[in-house]
Scaffold this active site. Structure first.
Site, mmCIF file in Angstrom:
data_model
loop_
_atom_site.group_PDB
_atom_site.id
_atom_site.type_symbol
_atom_site.label_atom_id
_atom_site.label_comp_id
_atom_site.label_asym_id
_atom_site.label_seq_id
_atom_site.Cartn_x
_atom_site.Cartn_y
_atom_site.Cartn_z
ATOM 1 N N GLY A 214 -55.166 -43.809 57.188
ATOM 2 C CA GLY A 214 -56.664 -43.739 57.206
ATOM 3 C C GLY A 214 -57.446 -43.791 55.843
ATOM 4 N N GLY A 216 -59.614 -41.142 53.106
ATOM 5 C CA GLY A 216 -59.950 -39.861 52.756
ATOM 6 C C GLY A 216 -59.052 -39.388 51.708
ATOM 7 C CD GLU A 237 -58.922 -46.531 64.046
ATOM 8 O OE1 GLU A 237 -59.755 -45.654 63.580
ATOM 9 O OE2 GLU A 237 -57.898 -46.040 64.721
ATOM 10 C CG LEU A 312 -60.443 -30.750 62.577
ATOM 11 C CD1 LEU A 312 -61.536 -30.774 63.475
ATOM 12 C CD2 LEU A 312 -61.019 -30.785 61.074
ATOM 13 N N GLY A 335 -58.414 -43.687 66.724
ATOM 14 C CA GLY A 335 -57.110 -44.523 66.977
ATOM 15 C C GLY A 335 -55.986 -43.523 66.981
#
Length: 430
Positions: A214, A216, A237, A312, A335
């Protein structure tokens, strides 16, 4: 005499307000996500709200606040499929709705629950024999090409991209013009914890692996650690900026992929202008609808898959709450479950869920006995593979509940390990 493609395109040029001619009472409109959002078209819909009745705008990841999101346009109701900073407060205030979903299932759910009447999107200028490109965001809108009419905004700054994201003029009922820079998110701050987590993940990625990573701090650090790898592939994704260096260094080649060999496959990209320049007119990057890119069976065809996603909070069973803390929603499932399942179905695949062991001030553990009341389980215990904190990797797949609890406590922040052990015993897990 039949008109030429150029004449057809010219004849469909309209002011943005012409979209109102295609929106009837109770219309269900699919709006493309983030940089694919056609801002001028939405401005026109909101300005003409007095002409609309019971119209719903379905969108994931809205890039900016809008009157319709905040419930200020009586004829329009925003339906979010993934909360963003632009929609969170409005959702909590009851001004817009949220539909729980896995990203791969969004096109199917939209067909069943909304039966869309119109798709609105930002696209690249037309080229070749009458094709627009959905640019940076194929996502769920590409799945409706040929099924639902499109009204599009042609953004001069939207890069032309390749893949199953080509929209022919025959599927367009009108288009307007825009010239707007793409959104470039701020670079994430990287902490020592992020670097430690990234190192643990990177050392578990072999040469020849196909990656879903992803965007980040941790994903960027993982990618930055792979410069000495060889023949990596990408089926992801979101294609983020961290991949660009690896592609330009020849680390990403895709030569060992089972599908789309030699190609980078994604459903969207988000990052720097350098990233947008990289995907522009690049046949080596293919954008496909999300019901393809996120299909676990497609993902599993890659023999050595690695998926990296963040959460989280994780409980002793391995349940991951990635979209809410308790009942306070931040986003949606996205996703993560799709890739978690696809990676473990891959012959030699592995999935990594990453998180800091505790809050930034070390006052609250992110490894917990039980998720907070009301928490949404994003990735459930049976498909969670590896949980990674800055203290290590907890291998959960195939482990007993007692083993899971012990392994998760071992990667928890040291300040909480004794307390967590007592709580695991109280629950009967140890």
């Amino acid at each position: 005499m039949a008109s030429s493609i150029a004449e057809t395109i010219a004849a469909l040029r309209r002011p943005a307000t012409a979209v109102l001619d295609h929106v009837g009472r109770g219309a269900q409109i699919v709006v493309n996500s983030f940089n694919g959002e056609p801002a001028t078209v939405l401005d026109a819909l909101e300005a003409g709200g007095d002409r609309l009745s019971d119209v719903r705008l379905h969108q994931m990841l809205a890039p900016r606040p809008r009157p319709s999101i905040e419930g200020k346009v009586p004829g329009l109701r925003h339906v979010s499929w993934f909360l963003s900073p632009a929609t969170r407060e409005a959702f909590h205030a009851g001004h817009c709705d949220l539909v729980p979903n896995n990203f791969s299932d969004v096109p199917r759910l939209l067909r069943r629950s909304a039966a869309p009447d119109l798709v609105v999107a930002s696209v690249s200028p037309p080229a070749g024999p009458g094709y627009f490109s959905l640019g940076t965001d194929a996502t769920y809108t590409a799945a409706f090409i040929g099924e639902v009419p499109f009204f599009v905004e042609v953004n001069a700054q939207m890069p032309r991209t390749y893949g199953a994201n080509q929209l022919h003029v025959n599927d367009v009922v009108g288009w307007c013009e825009a010239n707007r820079p793409l959104v470039v998110p701020p670079s994430p701050e990287v902490s020592a914890r992020d670097r430690a987590i990234a190192a643990l993940v990177a050392e578990r990625i072999p040469d020849g692996a196909t990656l879903q990573i992803g965007i980040g701090a941790v994903p960027d650090m993982v990618l930055a650690s792979l410069g000495d790898h060889r023949e990596l592939g990408v089926h992801t994704e979101v294609f983020g900026s961290g991949f660009v260096d690896l592609a330009e260094q020849g680390v990403i080649t895709g030569t060992r992929k089972a599908t789309h060999r030699g190609k980078i496959v994604t459903t969207g990209c988000l990052g720097t202008q350098r990233l947008y320049d990289f995907v522009a007119d690049n046949p080596g990057v293919e954008f496909h609808p999300v019901d393809y890119t996120n299909d676990p069976w497609i993902i599993a065809r890659e023999p050595v898959f690695r998926a990296v996603n963040a959460t989280l909070e994780v409980d002793f069973l391995g349940q991951c709450a990635s979209e809410s803390l308790g009942s306070e929603y931040f986003s949606s499932s996205g996703g993560q479950p799709d890739y978690a399942r696809g990676a473990i179905m891959s012959e030699n695949g592995a999935a990594f869920i990453v998180l800091h062991s505790a809050t930034h001030d070390d006052t609250v553990s992110r490894i917990v006995p039980q998720l907070q009341p009301g928490a949404a389980v994003t990735t459930f215990k049976n498909i969670v593979d590896n949980v990674v904190t800055e203290y290590g990797v907890a291998e959960l797949r195939g482990a007993t509940i007692a083993e899971r609890a012990r392994r998760l406590i071992a990667v928890a922040h040291p300040a909480f390990r004794d307390e967590l052990t007592v709580q695991a015993r109280d629950l009967g897990y140890l």
